[in-house]
Design a protein around this motif. Structure first.
Motif, PDB file in Angstrom:
ATOM      1  N   MET A  77     -41.396  -7.262 -41.906  1.00 54.03           N
ATOM      2  CA  MET A  77     -40.370  -7.517 -40.899  1.00 54.03           C
ATOM      3  C   MET A  77     -40.083  -9.009 -40.804  1.00 54.03           C
ATOM      4  SD  MET A  77     -38.386  -6.101 -38.802  1.00 54.03           S
ATOM      5  CE  MET A  77     -37.354  -6.631 -37.509  1.00 54.03           C
ATOM      6  N   ALA A  78     -41.089  -9.842 -40.985  1.00 52.92           N
ATOM      7  CA  ALA A  78     -40.895 -11.282 -40.840  1.00 52.92           C
ATOM      8  C   ALA A  78     -39.854 -11.804 -41.822  1.00 52.92           C
ATOM      9  CB  ALA A  78     -42.225 -12.004 -41.025  1.00 52.92           C
ATOM     10  N   GLY A  79     -39.856 -11.285 -43.051  1.00 55.40           N
ATOM     11  CA  GLY A  79     -38.890 -11.739 -44.042  1.00 55.40           C
ATOM     12  C   GLY A  79     -37.458 -11.436 -43.638  1.00 55.40           C
ATOM     13  N   TRP A  80     -37.227 -10.215 -43.149  1.00 58.13           N
ATOM     14  CA  TRP A  80     -35.890  -9.841 -42.696  1.00 58.13           C
ATOM     15  C   TRP A  80     -35.485 -10.646 -41.479  1.00 58.13           C
ATOM     16  CZ3 TRP A  80     -32.561  -7.237 -45.452  1.00 58.13           C
ATOM     17  CH2 TRP A  80     -33.036  -6.401 -46.452  1.00 58.13           C
ATOM     18  N   ARG A  81     -36.425 -10.848 -40.578  1.00 57.46           N
ATOM     19  CA  ARG A  81     -36.130 -11.601 -39.364  1.00 57.46           C
ATOM     20  C   ARG A  81     -35.729 -13.036 -39.727  1.00 57.46           C
ATOM     21  NH1 ARG A  81     -40.143 -10.117 -35.779  1.00 57.46           N
ATOM     22  NH2 ARG A  81     -38.679  -8.644 -34.902  1.00 57.46           N
ATOM     23  N   ALA A  82     -36.482 -13.656 -40.644  1.00 60.25           N
ATOM     24  CA  ALA A  82     -36.175 -15.023 -41.061  1.00 60.25           C
ATOM     25  C   ALA A  82     -34.806 -15.099 -41.725  1.00 60.25           C
ATOM     26  CB  ALA A  82     -37.258 -15.537 -42.008  1.00 60.25           C
ATOM     27  N   LEU A  83     -34.500 -14.127 -42.556  1.00 61.42           N
ATOM     28  CA  LEU A  83     -33.192 -14.099 -43.218  1.00 61.42           C
ATOM     29  C   LEU A  83     -32.072 -13.973 -42.196  1.00 61.42           C
ATOM     30  CD1 LEU A  83     -31.552 -13.963 -45.856  1.00 61.42           C
ATOM     31  CD2 LEU A  83     -31.831 -11.481 -45.760  1.00 61.42           C
ATOM     32  N   ALA A  84     -32.234 -13.052 -41.250  1.00 64.95           N
ATOM     33  CA  ALA A  84     -31.202 -12.847 -40.234  1.00 64.95           C
ATOM     34  C   ALA A  84     -31.027 -14.086 -39.374  1.00 64.95           C
ATOM     35  CB  ALA A  84     -31.551 -11.643 -39.370  1.00 64.95           C
ATOM     36  N   ILE A  85     -32.134 -14.693 -38.980  1.00 65.71           N
ATOM     37  CA  ILE A  85     -32.053 -15.898 -38.150  1.00 65.71           C
ATOM     38  C   ILE A  85     -31.348 -17.003 -38.912  1.00 65.71           C
ATOM     39  CG2 ILE A  85     -33.450 -17.718 -37.072  1.00 65.71           C
ATOM     40  CD1 ILE A  85     -35.402 -15.467 -36.239  1.00 65.71           C
ATOM     41  N   GLY A  86     -31.550 -17.057 -40.228  1.00 70.63           N
ATOM     42  CA  GLY A  86     -30.860 -18.043 -41.060  1.00 70.63           C
ATOM     43  C   GLY A  86     -29.351 -17.902 -40.989  1.00 70.63           C
ATOM     44  N   PHE A  87     -28.882 -16.696 -40.684  1.00 73.73           N
ATOM     45  CA  PHE A  87     -27.452 -16.446 -40.529  1.00 73.73           C
ATOM     46  C   PHE A  87     -27.034 -16.414 -39.067  1.00 73.73           C
ATOM     47  CE2 PHE A  87     -28.026 -14.832 -44.840  1.00 73.73           C
ATOM     48  CZ  PHE A  87     -26.932 -15.402 -45.468  1.00 73.73           C
ATOM     49  N   GLY A  88     -27.968 -16.779 -38.175  1.00 74.08           N
ATOM     50  CA  GLY A  88     -27.651 -16.835 -36.761  1.00 74.08           C
ATOM     51  C   GLY A  88     -27.696 -15.492 -36.048  1.00 74.08           C
ATOM     52  N   VAL A  89     -28.398 -14.519 -36.639  1.00 71.57           N
ATOM     53  CA  VAL A  89     -28.500 -13.199 -36.034  1.00 71.57           C
ATOM     54  C   VAL A  89     -29.948 -12.967 -35.618  1.00 71.57           C
ATOM     55  CG1 VAL A  89     -28.254 -10.719 -36.418  1.00 71.57           C
ATOM     56  CG2 VAL A  89     -26.635 -12.307 -37.477  1.00 71.57           C
ATOM     57  N   GLU A  90     -30.162 -12.665 -34.345  1.00 72.31           N
ATOM     58  CA  GLU A  90     -31.511 -12.353 -33.870  1.00 72.31           C
ATOM     59  C   GLU A  90     -31.766 -10.865 -34.068  1.00 72.31           C
ATOM     60  OE1 GLU A  90     -35.241 -12.212 -32.648  1.00 72.31           O
ATOM     61  OE2 GLU A  90     -34.165 -14.071 -33.019  1.00 72.31           O
ATOM     62  N   VAL A  91     -32.858 -10.540 -34.727  1.00 71.80           N
ATOM     63  CA  VAL A  91     -33.204  -9.154 -35.006  1.00 71.80           C
ATOM     64  C   VAL A  91     -34.174  -8.653 -33.940  1.00 71.80           C
ATOM     65  CG1 VAL A  91     -34.293  -7.593 -36.647  1.00 71.80           C
ATOM     66  CG2 VAL A  91     -32.901  -9.479 -37.471  1.00 71.80           C
ATOM     67  N   ALA A  92     -33.857  -7.536 -33.354  1.00 71.08           N
ATOM     68  CA  ALA A  92     -34.747  -6.878 -32.402  1.00 71.08           C
ATOM     69  C   ALA A  92     -35.002  -5.478 -32.922  1.00 71.08           C
ATOM     70  CB  ALA A  92     -34.130  -6.850 -31.019  1.00 71.08           C
ATOM     71  N   ALA A  93     -36.113  -5.301 -33.607  1.00 72.25           N
ATOM     72  CA  ALA A  93     -36.448  -3.997 -34.186  1.00 72.25           C
ATOM     73  C   ALA A  93     -37.918  -3.688 -33.912  1.00 72.25           C
ATOM     74  CB  ALA A  93     -36.156  -4.010 -35.689  1.00 72.25           C
ATOM     75  N   PRO A  94     -38.263  -3.449 -32.649  1.00 75.95           N
ATOM     76  CA  PRO A  94     -39.679  -3.252 -32.324  1.00 75.95           C
ATOM     77  C   PRO A  94     -40.298  -2.038 -33.006  1.00 75.95           C
ATOM     78  CG  PRO A  94     -38.279  -2.637 -30.477  1.00 75.95           C
ATOM     79  CD  PRO A  94     -37.396  -3.297 -31.494  1.00 75.95           C
ATOM     80  N   TYR A  95     -39.494  -1.037 -33.361  1.00 76.46           N
ATOM     81  CA  TYR A  95     -40.055   0.154 -33.989  1.00 76.46           C
ATOM     82  C   TYR A  95     -40.440  -0.112 -35.443  1.00 76.46           C
ATOM     83  CZ  TYR A  95     -37.479   2.009 -30.019  1.00 76.46           C
ATOM     84  OH  TYR A  95     -36.964   2.217 -28.773  1.00 76.46           O
ATOM     85  N   LEU A  96     -40.007  -1.240 -36.000  1.00 73.19           N
ATOM     86  CA  LEU A  96     -40.348  -1.589 -37.375  1.00 73.19           C
ATOM     87  C   LEU A  96     -41.456  -2.641 -37.441  1.00 73.19           C
ATOM     88  CD1 LEU A  96     -36.800  -1.683 -38.995  1.00 73.19           C
ATOM     89  CD2 LEU A  96     -38.463   0.177 -38.978  1.00 73.19           C
ATOM     90  N   ASP A  97     -42.012  -3.014 -36.320  1.00 68.33           N
ATOM     91  CA  ASP A  97     -43.101  -3.970 -36.274  1.00 68.33           C
ATOM     92  C   ASP A  97     -44.305  -3.394 -37.020  1.00 68.33           C
ATOM     93  OD1 ASP A  97     -44.332  -6.455 -34.845  1.00 68.33           O
ATOM     94  OD2 ASP A  97     -45.754  -4.807 -34.533  1.00 68.33           O
TER      95      ASP A  97
END
Length: 153
Positions: A1-21
């Motif tokens: 999940m950290a990789g996707w979160r970092a990628l999304a944040i790089g594009f200015g999108v905050e990811v909220a996916a607690p079920y994928l933690d």
């Protein structure tokens, strides 16, 4: 999940996916498959983990995700033996330790008797098993540049 979160944040999108933690997934996968749910009971692990929130009631009450309708049950009923063979002890998933044939056979036996069964985990297992088997029989293909065109083999 950290990789996707970092990628999304790089594009200015905050990811909220607690079920994928990862911890949530580990906790859910620690529960034996036969205890994860039952026909007509949706999201039992999530409801048990958060009886008083923060998961909104409409999420826990939603029953429309998954088309387990009459046609789906009829197909399962008519092909339970074939699916049992596909996902039996000789399956690729079983050989990889990703599937335990016993509970699958028990579920398919019930389906063969016309009983409702939890199909949510069955469909991905069948699809994955068929995909793994196709890897064994599909010819290897590659791309190769030939002068000014691309050829496949």
């Amino acid at each position: 999940m950290a990789g996707w979160r970092a990628l999304a944040i790089g594009f200015g999108v905050e990811v909220a996916a607690p079920y994928l933690d990862n911890e949530v997934l580990r906790a859910c996968l620690a529960v034996p498959p036969e205890e994860r749910g039952a026909p007509g009971v949706y999201k039992p692990l999530l409801a048990a983990a958060f009886p008083n929130g923060p998961v909104p009631p409409f999420v826990l009450g939603r029953v429309t995700k998954g088309g387990f309708n009459g046609v789906s049950y009829a197909g399962l009923f008519g092909h339970a033996d074939t699916i049992a063979e596909l996902l039996g002890p000789a399956s690729r998933l079983a050989s990889l330790g990703l599937l335990i044939p016993g509970p699958v056979e028990a579920m398919l036996r019930l389906a063969g008797e016309g009983q409702r069964v939890p199909q949510g985990s069955l469909h991905p297992a069948v699809a994955t098993e068929v995909w793994l088997r196709q890897l064994d029989v599909r010819p290897v293909a590659w791309w190769e540049e030939v002068a000014d065109r691309v050829a496949t083999a």
